[in-house]
Structures are given as C-alpha cells and as structure tokens.
Design a protein around this motif. Sequence first.
Motif, PDB file in Angstrom:
ATOM      1  N   ALA A  69       5.820  -6.143  10.331  1.00 57.89           N
ATOM      2  CA  ALA A  69       4.476  -5.640  10.639  1.00 57.89           C
ATOM      3  C   ALA A  69       3.681  -5.541   9.331  1.00 57.89           C
ATOM      4  CB  ALA A  69       4.559  -4.291  11.344  1.00 57.89           C
ATOM      5  N   GLU A  70       2.358  -5.302   9.490  1.00 54.43           N
ATOM      6  CA  GLU A  70       1.492  -5.222   8.311  1.00 54.43           C
ATOM      7  C   GLU A  70       0.407  -4.172   8.558  1.00 54.43           C
ATOM      8  OE1 GLU A  70       0.165  -8.709   5.579  1.00 54.43           O
ATOM      9  OE2 GLU A  70      -1.422  -8.437   7.077  1.00 54.43           O
ATOM     10  N   CYS A  71       0.030  -3.458   7.460  1.00 49.49           N
ATOM     11  CA  CYS A  71      -1.026  -2.438   7.516  1.00 49.49           C
ATOM     12  C   CYS A  71      -1.938  -2.658   6.311  1.00 49.49           C
ATOM     13  CB  CYS A  71      -0.404  -1.033   7.495  1.00 49.49           C
ATOM     14  SG  CYS A  71      -1.613   0.309   7.606  1.00 49.49           S
ATOM     15  N   THR A  72      -3.247  -2.735   6.548  1.00 49.89           N
ATOM     16  CA  THR A  72      -4.216  -2.965   5.466  1.00 49.89           C
ATOM     17  C   THR A  72      -4.809  -1.623   5.011  1.00 49.89           C
ATOM     18  OG1 THR A  72      -4.757  -5.147   6.340  1.00 49.89           O
ATOM     19  CG2 THR A  72      -6.310  -4.168   4.790  1.00 49.89           C
ATOM     20  N   PHE A  73      -4.823  -1.434   3.686  1.00 54.08           N
ATOM     21  CA  PHE A  73      -5.266  -0.165   3.094  1.00 54.08           C
ATOM     22  C   PHE A  73      -6.359  -0.459   2.063  1.00 54.08           C
ATOM     23  CE2 PHE A  73      -4.809   3.116  -0.225  1.00 54.08           C
ATOM     24  CZ  PHE A  73      -4.961   4.266   0.534  1.00 54.08           C
ATOM     25  N   THR A  74      -7.370   0.431   1.994  1.00 58.22           N
ATOM     26  CA  THR A  74      -8.438   0.279   1.001  1.00 58.22           C
ATOM     27  C   THR A  74      -8.150   1.188  -0.183  1.00 58.22           C
ATOM     28  OG1 THR A  74     -10.047  -0.197   2.745  1.00 58.22           O
ATOM     29  CG2 THR A  74     -10.918   0.426   0.582  1.00 58.22           C
ATOM     30  N   THR A 124       6.010  -4.903   0.871  1.00 55.31           N
ATOM     31  CA  THR A 124       5.307  -5.778  -0.078  1.00 55.31           C
ATOM     32  C   THR A 124       3.846  -5.324  -0.168  1.00 55.31           C
ATOM     33  OG1 THR A 124       4.762  -7.374   1.678  1.00 55.31           O
ATOM     34  CG2 THR A 124       6.787  -7.764   0.380  1.00 55.31           C
ATOM     35  N   PHE A 125       3.257  -5.530  -1.352  1.00 60.62           N
ATOM     36  CA  PHE A 125       1.851  -5.186  -1.611  1.00 60.62           C
ATOM     37  C   PHE A 125       1.137  -6.481  -2.000  1.00 60.62           C
ATOM     38  CE2 PHE A 125       4.496  -1.572  -2.319  1.00 60.62           C
ATOM     39  CZ  PHE A 125       3.815  -0.497  -1.799  1.00 60.62           C
ATOM     40  N   ALA A 147      -8.157  -2.087  -7.315  1.00 61.63           N
ATOM     41  CA  ALA A 147      -8.887  -1.441  -6.231  1.00 61.63           C
ATOM     42  C   ALA A 147      -9.369  -2.486  -5.229  1.00 61.63           C
ATOM     43  CB  ALA A 147     -10.074  -0.654  -6.800  1.00 61.63           C
ATOM     44  N   GLY A 148      -9.490  -2.066  -3.967  1.00 65.40           N
ATOM     45  CA  GLY A 148      -9.916  -2.968  -2.912  1.00 65.40           C
ATOM     46  C   GLY A 148      -8.910  -2.989  -1.772  1.00 65.40           C
ATOM     47  N   LEU A 149      -9.003  -4.027  -0.942  1.00 67.61           N
ATOM     48  CA  LEU A 149      -8.088  -4.149   0.201  1.00 67.61           C
ATOM     49  C   LEU A 149      -6.695  -4.549  -0.257  1.00 67.61           C
ATOM     50  CD1 LEU A 149     -10.385  -5.941   2.815  1.00 67.61           C
ATOM     51  CD2 LEU A 149      -9.794  -3.517   2.684  1.00 67.61           C
ATOM     52  N   VAL A 150      -5.699  -3.852   0.269  1.00 70.10           N
ATOM     53  CA  VAL A 150      -4.296  -4.130  -0.065  1.00 70.10           C
ATOM     54  C   VAL A 150      -3.536  -4.309   1.251  1.00 70.10           C
ATOM     55  CG1 VAL A 150      -2.229  -3.336  -1.253  1.00 70.10           C
ATOM     56  CG2 VAL A 150      -4.489  -2.686  -2.126  1.00 70.10           C
TER      57      VAL A 150
END
Length: 201
Positions: free
Chosen positions: A113-118, A149-150, A164-167
């Motif tokens: 799975a994947e989760c996007t973080f700001t 993973t990042f 900084a930004g979307l990860v």
Amino acid sequence: MMGTKLKQLIICFWITLPFCVTQKAKDRSPRQRDAEFPDKYQTCMQGVPGVQGRDGNPGINGIPGTPGIPGRDGLKGEKGECVSERFEDPWKPNFKQCAWNSLNYGIDLGKIAECTFTKQRSDSALRVLFSGSLRLKCKTACCQRWYFTFNGAELEGLCEGVQAGLVDIGIWVGTCADYPRGDASTGWNSVSRVIIEEMPK
C-alpha cells in the motif's frame, strides 16, 4: 580811625579764609575728595534705575588648537565565538493517518500500500508507524520482512534528508538474506493503519 582798621582787618580775613579752604582742598588727593563727596551731599535723592542693557554680540571663534598626540593600539582581544541565530516560524504539528479495512493482501514480495504525505520543512525528520496484522507461514525455516520506502528509497529509524513537499510513503514486503521466502499475508481480517508524523531534528 579804629573803625577803619577793623573794617580792613575783616576784609583781609574774608579774602584770606576762602584761600585757605581752597588750598586745603587742593592738598587732598582725588580719592580723598571722592570719599568726602557722598558725606557732603547725603541729602540728594537717588534717581530711577536705568533700563537693563542688551546682551552683546557673540564672540568670534578662537584659533584652532594643535592636533593631539596619536593614540597607541590596544591589546589584542580574545577570539570570539561564532553564533548564528535562526529566525523561524514556531513549530506546528504535522501528521497524517492512512487506514485500510481488511487488506487481505497475500503477496510475498512487493508494494502492499502507499500513503502520500505533505512535508512542510526540509530540515525535519519523518516518523512512520504501522498498526495491523502480519502473517507468515513456512514448512521449513523461512523469513519475510516488512519495511517502508520514502519516494522509493528505503530508510531506517527516523527518516531525515527528505525535501519539503509531497512524499510517497510505501509499505513493502520482501525477503531476508540467506533465508528462503515464506507465505506472507498483510492485513487479514483487520484494519491496517500507517501514521506519519513530521518531527523537528
């Protein structure tokens, strides 16, 4: 005859007396005569005071003074410390949770799975926690591992060095070195959660 002589004597005395007084006045010094003047004319009334005089014009600047002796160099001071101040905004909490109900993802190798973080700052670190069920079945000794993973790079502990930004934070399952792969399952019959938090260094 007697009356005539008496008249002549009185006239002589009258002429001689002023001469004697005048002679005595001449014999006195000017300072003595000035001192006697107020005593003689004490009955005179004092006049009205005069108007106060105006201030005079400012004087001309004086001649400039000669230059002084040059001073000597002082003692050398001690070496100071370099202090750099950082003026930044106050730290604000930044976190996110991604959840999946009953993933039941039975792959043994790859992304689950994947989760996007700001991410708000480049000088901060990321902490990621996983909550859910993990299962591994083997007939003999085997090993599977789950990791994060990042932006596609695997990191351990607190993740630093991410701009900084979307990860994109991914949940992966993989094999272990020197061990055969087993039968892995993620999120069976439960809720799986990933909690991402941005932290100051």
